[in-house]
Structure formats: C-alpha cells, structure tokens
Design a protein around this motif. Structure first.
Motif, PDB file in Angstrom:
ATOM      1  N   SER A 747      -9.817  49.887  46.193  1.00 28.83           N
ATOM      2  CA  SER A 747      -9.391  50.735  47.304  1.00 28.83           C
ATOM      3  C   SER A 747      -8.855  52.058  46.790  1.00 28.83           C
ATOM      4  CB  SER A 747      -8.322  50.019  48.141  1.00 28.83           C
ATOM      5  OG  SER A 747      -7.187  49.730  47.353  1.00 28.83           O
ATOM      6  N   THR A 748      -8.736  53.027  47.717  1.00 35.26           N
ATOM      7  CA  THR A 748      -8.243  54.345  47.332  1.00 35.26           C
ATOM      8  C   THR A 748      -7.458  54.948  48.491  1.00 35.26           C
ATOM      9  OG1 THR A 748      -8.902  56.463  46.342  1.00 35.26           O
ATOM     10  CG2 THR A 748     -10.283  55.611  48.120  1.00 35.26           C
ATOM     11  N   HIS A 749      -6.604  55.912  48.155  1.00 27.05           N
ATOM     12  CA  HIS A 749      -5.710  56.527  49.129  1.00 27.05           C
ATOM     13  C   HIS A 749      -6.249  57.899  49.529  1.00 27.05           C
ATOM     14  CE1 HIS A 749      -1.804  57.162  51.081  1.00 27.05           C
ATOM     15  NE2 HIS A 749      -1.878  58.401  50.642  1.00 27.05           N
ATOM     16  N   LEU A 750      -6.274  58.161  50.849  1.00 28.22           N
ATOM     17  CA  LEU A 750      -6.730  59.440  51.397  1.00 28.22           C
ATOM     18  C   LEU A 750      -5.595  60.072  52.193  1.00 28.22           C
ATOM     19  CD1 LEU A 750     -10.115  58.033  52.620  1.00 28.22           C
ATOM     20  CD2 LEU A 750      -9.958  59.896  50.974  1.00 28.22           C
ATOM     21  N   SER A 751      -5.466  61.382  52.124  1.00 32.38           N
ATOM     22  CA  SER A 751      -4.445  62.078  52.899  1.00 32.38           C
ATOM     23  C   SER A 751      -4.977  63.435  53.336  1.00 32.38           C
ATOM     24  CB  SER A 751      -3.165  62.244  52.084  1.00 32.38           C
ATOM     25  OG  SER A 751      -3.389  63.020  50.934  1.00 32.38           O
ATOM     26  N   PHE A 752      -4.466  63.917  54.478  1.00 26.57           N
ATOM     27  CA  PHE A 752      -4.924  65.200  54.994  1.00 26.57           C
ATOM     28  C   PHE A 752      -3.863  65.794  55.912  1.00 26.57           C
ATOM     29  CE2 PHE A 752      -6.458  61.894  57.824  1.00 26.57           C
ATOM     30  CZ  PHE A 752      -6.170  62.374  59.095  1.00 26.57           C
ATOM     31  N   ASN A 753      -4.023  67.072  56.213  1.00 21.12           N
ATOM     32  CA  ASN A 753      -3.123  67.788  57.110  1.00 21.12           C
ATOM     33  C   ASN A 753      -3.913  68.434  58.237  1.00 21.12           C
ATOM     34  OD1 ASN A 753      -0.362  67.856  55.603  1.00 21.12           O
ATOM     35  ND2 ASN A 753      -1.910  68.314  54.052  1.00 21.12           N
ATOM     36  N   LEU A 754      -3.331  68.415  59.412  1.00 20.39           N
ATOM     37  CA  LEU A 754      -3.920  69.077  60.569  1.00 20.39           C
ATOM     38  C   LEU A 754      -3.008  70.212  61.014  1.00 20.39           C
ATOM     39  CD1 LEU A 754      -5.120  65.995  62.652  1.00 20.39           C
ATOM     40  CD2 LEU A 754      -6.405  67.332  60.962  1.00 20.39           C
ATOM     41  N   PRO A 755      -3.570  71.383  61.346  1.00 17.93           N
ATOM     42  CA  PRO A 755      -2.732  72.536  61.690  1.00 17.93           C
ATOM     43  C   PRO A 755      -2.123  72.450  63.099  1.00 17.93           C
ATOM     44  CG  PRO A 755      -5.045  73.104  61.860  1.00 17.93           C
ATOM     45  CD  PRO A 755      -4.992  71.724  61.273  1.00 17.93           C
ATOM     46  N   ARG A 756      -2.670  71.562  63.932  1.00 14.14           N
ATOM     47  CA  ARG A 756      -2.176  71.430  65.307  1.00 14.14           C
ATOM     48  C   ARG A 756      -2.686  70.089  65.857  1.00 14.14           C
ATOM     49  NH1 ARG A 756      -5.869  75.333  64.695  1.00 14.14           N
ATOM     50  NH2 ARG A 756      -7.968  74.932  65.538  1.00 14.14           N
ATOM     51  N   PRO A 757      -2.181  69.633  66.961  1.00 16.21           N
ATOM     52  CA  PRO A 757      -2.698  68.397  67.553  1.00 16.21           C
ATOM     53  C   PRO A 757      -4.165  68.581  67.954  1.00 16.21           C
ATOM     54  CG  PRO A 757      -0.590  68.998  68.532  1.00 16.21           C
ATOM     55  CD  PRO A 757      -1.035  70.184  67.739  1.00 16.21           C
ATOM     56  N   GLY A 758      -4.930  67.506  67.852  1.00 24.25           N
ATOM     57  CA  GLY A 758      -6.327  67.606  68.247  1.00 24.25           C
ATOM     58  C   GLY A 758      -7.117  66.387  67.845  1.00 24.25           C
ATOM     59  N   HIS A 759      -8.423  66.448  68.118  1.00 31.12           N
ATOM     60  CA  HIS A 759      -9.324  65.337  67.840  1.00 31.12           C
ATOM     61  C   HIS A 759      -9.835  65.445  66.401  1.00 31.12           C
ATOM     62  CE1 HIS A 759     -12.975  62.865  67.940  1.00 31.12           C
ATOM     63  NE2 HIS A 759     -12.397  62.220  68.947  1.00 31.12           N
ATOM     64  N   ALA A 760      -9.707  64.337  65.642  1.00 32.84           N
ATOM     65  CA  ALA A 760     -10.123  64.333  64.242  1.00 32.84           C
ATOM     66  C   ALA A 760     -11.036  63.138  63.986  1.00 32.84           C
ATOM     67  CB  ALA A 760      -8.912  64.269  63.316  1.00 32.84           C
ATOM     68  N   ARG A 761     -11.950  63.329  63.028  1.00 30.82           N
ATOM     69  CA  ARG A 761     -12.855  62.249  62.616  1.00 30.82           C
ATOM     70  C   ARG A 761     -12.933  62.251  61.092  1.00 30.82           C
ATOM     71  NH1 ARG A 761     -17.331  59.453  64.890  1.00 30.82           N
ATOM     72  NH2 ARG A 761     -18.933  58.883  63.343  1.00 30.82           N
ATOM     73  N   LEU A 762     -12.596  61.106  60.479  1.00 32.21           N
ATOM     74  CA  LEU A 762     -12.682  60.945  59.028  1.00 32.21           C
ATOM     75  C   LEU A 762     -13.707  59.852  58.753  1.00 32.21           C
ATOM     76  CD1 LEU A 762     -11.703  61.629  56.175  1.00 32.21           C
ATOM     77  CD2 LEU A 762      -9.893  59.914  56.470  1.00 32.21           C
TER      78      LEU A 762
END
Length: 823
Positions: A747-762
């Motif tokens: 397994s591996t760890h993923l992280s991200f930042n969003l500049p504002r609320p909204g719809h995201a898909r990873l």
C-alpha cells in the motif's frame, strides 16, 4: 615494539599487531574542523568518526596520503579480512585488560563487544561518504512564528506522562486488542517486539502508514542455491541460515558451532556442507535439522568448498592447503600444492579439472582431481577472492583492487578485464557461458549477458559490502554481505532486500508525514526505543533511557498528524542501540544507498532527568557546519517560544554514543538532544531503578516542546493550508503530492490540497491508461486531504507489479503522479 616517526609538525605512531603486512588500522587525530570534509578522497576504508578522530584502514599508500596532507595519526598492523569492530567506552577511564586493536583515554576498539563497557558502537568499513549530503538552507523559520508557537502549545503533559507509564511498565497497555505489560525493551526479547507493536499501533491510530525496517547485525559471508526457492547462507557469527520460500524467511539452523564460518556448498535439496575457523567442517543430509562433525588431518582456517556430486569435493584454506574427499566427507585427504598463500575459493567443473585462488595473486590448477596442482600466472599481486568456470576452458577470477581476470584456455593465459571499477571484488558467478555476475564492496553489482564482453554496473540500492553471489538459474540469484541478503529474479537487473526475513533480524519502526511541496527533502525525529539494565531480559523499565526520547517522537507524531508540511517528516524508532547503534546505523546506510536527501536529524536520548533542577541540557552538534546550523535552530526555538531550558552547545567535544552518530558517519547533518549528561548524570542509568519515580516531569515536558518546535521549524508547516495560527486562512494552491513510499508494496499514502470546496475525483490508471480504481469521487472541502491506496483494484483483486498513475481532477485542473508497485 612501537616505532615513532616525526615528519615536520606531523606525529605518526606505527605499531605492530597480528594481521597482514602492509595493511593498517588508522586513528586520525581529531581537530576542530569538519573531519569528514577534511579526509575526502582518502584511498582506503572509513570506519567512523568519534571525539578521538576518524577511524580508517588502508595500505601503505593510504598512510602516504595522510602524511602528504599533514594529518596526525596512529596506525597499527591490521587484518583486512576483519569487517566489524566495536568502539567500547568506559566512563571511569579505567580501561579493561582486553585484546584490542587500539585504545584512547576512555575507549578501546576491539573485535568483539566488551560486556563491561558503558556504551558501544559497532563499526563497519565503507568508502568515505561524499561531501555533506544535506544542507540546511532557506527557506527556514528563524524568528518567532505564531504557527510554530501553536504547535508547541499542543504538547500535552498528561499525554506524554501516560504514554511513558505504559512504555516503562508502570501501567498496562492495550496492544492487539488485549491488555499486556511491557517488562523490558531489550532488543531481541519478546517484550521488545511487544513494545514495537504498541508503538506501531499508536502511530497508525494517528493516521500514519508505518513500516518495519529490518536489519541484521552480523556479516553473511557465503550463499549457495539449490533452486529458485531453496538456498543456504552462513555468517561470521557462526549461524547457518536456510530458506525454502524464495528468501521470504531465513531460518537459523542448530549448527552447534561458535567460530566464524566462511564457505558453504549445497548438493541435493537437503544436503549441505559448511567450513570455517579452527578446521570446522560440518555436514547435514537432513536439511540442517542436525549436523555431523567431519575432521581432517589439518586445521587452520577453511574458506572455499566445492563438490561435483554428493560424494566428491574439495576444501581450501590457510597455507595453500587443499583437502579432498570421495566418500561424502567420511575421510578427508590432504593434497599437495605448490603454494603457501591462503586460498579463498575453489571451483571444479568435473571430477578432474579444478582451480583455486588466494592471496598474492595466487591461482592454482589441477587436471587430475588434485593429485597434482600447478601454479598459473594471474598478472595480479592482489588477493583473489572468487573463481568460477563454466567449462574446462572458460573461467573468471576476481579480487582486490577491482581485479577481474578471464581465460578461454583453462588458465594458460589470464587476460586483464577492465569493468570500470577499482573497488574490491569478492565473488563471480556464471550460470552459463553468457550470464554472469560480480559483487564486491560498497554494494557494487556488475552483470553481463554476453559472456563478459560488456559489464553493466547495476544500481541495486545497497551501500554495504557484498561478499558472495550465487545464481540458481540465469534469472534467479542471491547475494549476501555486510548485514544483508538480496535476491534477484531478472538476472541481476533489480535486487530486493530479504534481510528482514532473517529469523534473528531486528526491526526499526518508521512512519512518515510526506511533504506537500518538497517531499524529497526529509527531516527525521528519532530515538532508540530499546533499553537495558542489570537484568535486561526481564526487568528493564528504561523510563529515562530511552522511554523519554521515544515518547517525544510519538507526541510529535500526534501533533503533526493533521498538519501538512513542506518537507517530509520521518518518525523513526531504533532498536539495537544498546548493542552498538545497530538499528540507526543500518537505516542511515540504507538511506545513503538510496540517495535520500536528509536536511536534519533530531535524535533525542534521555530527556527527563534533572537532578539539580536547573533545566540544563546538552546539544551535541559535532563539527559539521550543517549539524551546527540545526543545533542553533534548536537554541532559537528554546528562546523564541520561551521554553524553560538551558542548552549547552557542544561541537568538538560532542559525544558519539547515540544514534545521531550513525548519520554523522554517512555525512548527514544530525544533533543529539540529551539532559545534562556531563554534570548532572542520571545515577539510575542502565539500572532497574530507571523508572517513573525518577522522571522530572517539568524537564520532560519542556524538552518535548523544544523537540516539537525544532522539527516543525525545519520541516516548515504550510499554514496557508492548515491555518494553525490563523483559523481564517484558506489554501491557495492545487497540489497532488508524490505518493509515499514509492516504490511500494502493498500500500501507499496519497495526499493533496484543494484551493476551495468542490467536486474532486482521484483515480488510479495502469500503464495502458485503463482505470484500475477510483479512490475519491464527490464533493470535498477546501484544504488538505490524505488517504491510502491498498493496491487493490475495483473488483477487490490485488493489482499486479508495475507502473501506475494517480490522477486528481478538480474543476478544470488536474494533476498526475507516477507510482511503482513492487512485489
């Protein structure tokens, strides 16, 4: 007899001891400069640095190199076959009468640990590490910052005391869903494993992905394979290891031997011979469940062994000796050779044709099963350690100084082969006329697929010395060396460590907070979690030494769990510290081999004793400028955030008795934070009375705050994303950080930042662009987000090894990273 040579302002002392003529163990006198920087380019081997100076080894040319540069040193004749020493410290300066390599005012260097020593360091040889690997440079917070202050303020006195109560055995702990008590954390005990599991579960409860970093404290000298899954290995610590599952596990077998072992040979699935010091010969026909002692008419050291079938074989060793059996070792007969040099390896292609190699460029050959041996001209004066022939004509020899020789006429002529390296070579193995492999010092592995016409240096990711390699087929092989076993399944192109699978291996515990801006830049906060006492196997509380430092690491992990940092923070807990800094040394060597960029190591060891109540502590920073920079950073944190401690900044008088020294040895910047060890020594050190009754909670609380503030300052909290000190702040950037670890399994760890609320898909894709799994699909808040991918596909099946891509889509923005799943 001691001989003193004075050259200008240089004083060198050269004395005699048992060993090889022309080779020396060298102590270079310490000075106020950065020692590792000053000895860059030294042509010999490097063992480590200490307050006494640098420990080196080398030939007469190495001494000349030091003389030319005006170094003050002491040199003693030394056996280059020795590859592990112990630096043993004694606090009362009353040195014991023991066999030693060298000594100083408060230390001796010996071949084995001295039980009465107050502290130990295990030293192993390596090449001089390159100039400082990490640089503390801007950006760095050097003045008061409200966000750092907020993090420091989150240290909780009750939390750290409660955790130390459990770690030292004062109160029960909950581990694996059951209540238990830790009675000792002495490395190798069941309770040490219990404590590690407790620490692991704690870190995981904070949301961290953890991993065990396995290491082995011995040196593996030889390996032999039967097939891809079954192999044997031996160690200098007299251990015989066997695997039947492709190296996932290596089981220790009951050989009942106490001397060093050097050679091993496997004939058939369950039959094995091994040889070693003091004329040791052992044989097993039942997969190592029991061994039979075999004897010969000669003693001494035996090194190489080779059998052509289950009846007939040869052993070589000291003084040009060769012994031979035709009845599975029931009788061993001495054969006459024309040489007196020590022989290291032997190879027979059938019951008539064989070769042996050894010191002084020695090669001998027989064409009648050893009835007669004749010397051949190797065109080398160095030690030759490995020989391998694929038939009666085609063969290879390797040795010191990067020597590689090749013959196509049975050794009548040996051709010089330049493979582009002068590093010492130890073994060569060919599975057929085309596929071959050579291993040697400094983790070097060379492979050829065209019969030696071209040799490729493999980037295998190891820094320690290899001593042997053996292939079961053209694709699958094993290599062993200085504390490591590695395996390849693709002909030597890639290698994977199997050290953690050794039954007697120990484990470090590692967790990480991946950086969101510069994930390749690491800041390490660490401590040794093991301990000792007069009754180490069953009663060693170790509250101050070093439960206190361990808790500092755990508390920092708790506080940082929800905070994104620009740089990656690693939380490391070492074992084997009390046996010679074994765990940290193994990790630091692996980090150097990987090419890790480490900006600073904060090592905390004994931070909860303050007998005189004055808040005095010591910062051991050494002479490396980058280490001193992070020491000054720690001082600034104490001042800027009004922490009631009185740091003493130490440079040339810094101690090397804790795990920071392992990183110094690899030229990484590191400091030790410790209580006032010089003037306010904890009298309960290494005793059963080092328990919660002697803990100074004020000192402990303040030291943990300083630790948290220092690590945060160097790692740079990204408050634009966190709003630690200003809750109204919002993120301003869109970012998908590189996964960690990478490569990974399972397994591996993923992280991200969003500049504002909204719809995201990873979403995860394979190399052909096919969707493997959608990890996130839906509305998310602004800010930092993290999750783990367990390596499974949408249907729940395990993804196969290979390259994958993680793609984050948000509004009209997208970001993709490349990941590698290895099995």
């Amino acid at each position: 007899m001691v001989r003193t040579i004075i050259v200008a302002a240089l004083v060198c002392v050269i004395s005699s001891s048992a060993g090889a003529d022309g080779y020396h163990f060298i102590t270079v006198e310490s000075n106020s400069s950065d020692m590792l920087a000053s000895i860059q380019g030294f042509p010999g081997r490097y063992w480590g640095v200490s307050p006494a100076g640098a420990f080196l080894s080398g030939d007469d040319g190495s001494l000349a190199w030091l003389l030319e540069r005006g170094f003050r040193y002491e040199a003693v004749t030394f056996d280059p076959d020795i590859n592990a020493l112990y630096l043993c410290y004694f606090d009362n300066d009353n040195l014991p009468q023991v066999s030693k390599i060298t000594s100083g005012q408060d230390f001796v260097v010996t071949k084995s640990p001295v039980s009465s020593a107050d502290a130990l360091r295990r030293l192993t040889p390596k090449s001089i590490p390159p100039a400082a690997r990490g640089d503390v440079s801007p950006p760095m917070i050097l003045t008061y910052d409200p966000d750092i202050d907020a993090l420091v303020g989150r240290v909780n006195r009750d939390t750290i005391i409660s955790f130390l109560n459990g770690l030292s055995g004062r109160t029960p702990i909950l581990v694996g869903g059951e209540t238990d008590t830790i009675h000792t954390r002495y490395s190798g005990t069941d309770d040490n494993a219990l404590a590690l599991q407790y620490l692991k579960e704690t870190l995981e409860s904070y949301g961290y992905q953890t991993e065990y970093h396995g290491f082995y404290s011995g040196n593996l000298r030889n390996v032999t394979t039967f097939d891809a899954n079954r192999a044997w290995a031996i160690t200098e610590a007299s251990e015989v290891l066997r695997t039947t599952d492709g190296g996932s596990t290596w089981t220790i077998l009951p050989d009942n031997v106490t001397t060093s072992l050097w050679g091993i040979e496997n004939v058939g699935p369950d039959s094995v011979w091994f040889v070693g010091d003091a004329g040791v010969i052992r044989f097993s026909s039942n997969a190592g469940n029991s061994f039979v002692t075999q004897t010969s008419s000669v003693g001494g050291f035996f090194f190489g062994i080779d059998f052509v079938n289950n009846l007939e074989g040869w052993i070589v060793g000291d003084l040009g000796r060769v012994i031979h059996t035709t009845n599975t070792g029931a009788n061993w007969n001495t054969q006459t050779t024309p040489v007196s040099s020590r022989l290291y390896d032997v190879c027979f292609v059938d019951n008539l044709y064989g070769w042996a190699v050894g010191r002084d460029g020695t090669i001998i050959r027989t064409t009648n099963g050893g009835t007669n041996w004749t010397a051949q001209i190797s065109n080398a004066a160095q030690r030759l350690y490995g020989v391998d022939f694929v038939d009666r004509n085609n063969g290879w020899v390797v040795g010191w100084g990067g020597v590689v020789r090749h013959t196509t006429n049975g050794g009548a002529e040996w051709q010089i082969v330049d493979i582009g390296s002068t590093i010492e070579k130890y073994q060569v193995d060919f599975t057929d006329s085309l596929h071959g492999c050579i291993v040697g010092w400094d983790g070097e592995i060379f492979v050829t697929t065209d019969g030696g016409g071209n040799w490729t240096l493999v980037e295998a990711g190891f820094a320690n010395d290899f001593y042997c390699v053996d292939f079961a087929s053209s694709s699958t092989g094993y290599a062993v060396g200085q504390g490591m076993i590695a395996r390849t399944t693709d002909g030597g192109v890639t290698w994977h460590s199997q050290t953690a699978g050794i039954e007697s291996s120990w484990l470090n515990l590692i967790a990480a907070r991946p950086g969101i801006v510069s994930p390749g830049q690491q800041v390490i906060i660490c401590a040794h979690m093991d301990n000792t006492s007069q009754q180490p196997l069953y009663n060693a509380p170790g509250a101050d030494d070093n439960g206190s430092g361990t808790v500092a690491v755990i508390e920092a992990a708790r506080i940082f769990a929800a905070i994104p940092f620009e740089r990656t923070i690693k939380f490391a807990l070492w074992t084997g510290e009390e046996q010679g800094l074994l765990g940290s040394a193994a990790y630091a060597a692996d980090a150097a081999a990987r090419g890790d960029t480490i900006y600073g190591v904060f090592n905390f060891d004994m931070i909860a004793w303050d007998g005189d109540g004055d808040g005095s502590i010591e910062l051991h920073c050494g002479n490396m400028p980058a280490s001193q920079d992070i020491g000054h950073l720690f001082e600034d944190v104490v001042t800027d955030y009004n922490i009631n401690l009185q740091p003493e900044f130490l440079t040339w008088s810094s101690t090397d008795r804790s795990d920071h020294a392992s990183f110094w040895d690899q030229n990484y910047p590191a400091i030790l934070g410790i209580e006032d060890f010089s003037d306010d020594f904890n009298p309960y050190y290494h005793t059963t009375s080092d328990n919660m009754n002697i803990i100074d909670t004020i000192m402990f609380f303040n030291f943990v705050k300083a630790a948290v503030g220092s690590v945060a300052t160097l790692a740079l909290p990204d408050t634009e994303f966190t709003g630690v000190g200003a809750p109204d702040r919002l993120p301003f950037d869109f970012n998908l950080a590189q996964n960690y670890p990478n490569p990974f399994n399972p397994s591996t760890h993923l992280s991200f930042n969003l500049p504002r609320p909204g719809h995201a898909r990873l979403e995860i894709y394979d190399l052909l662009g096919r969707s493997v799994r959608t990890l996130i699909e839906g509305p998310l808040d602004a800010g930092y987000h993290s999750l783990n991918w367990d390596g499974r596909m949408t249907d729940g099946g395990q993804a196969s090894s290979g390259v994958y891509f993680a793609r984050l889509r948000f509004d009209d923005m997208n970001s993709t990273i490349r990941m590698t799943l290895e099995k």
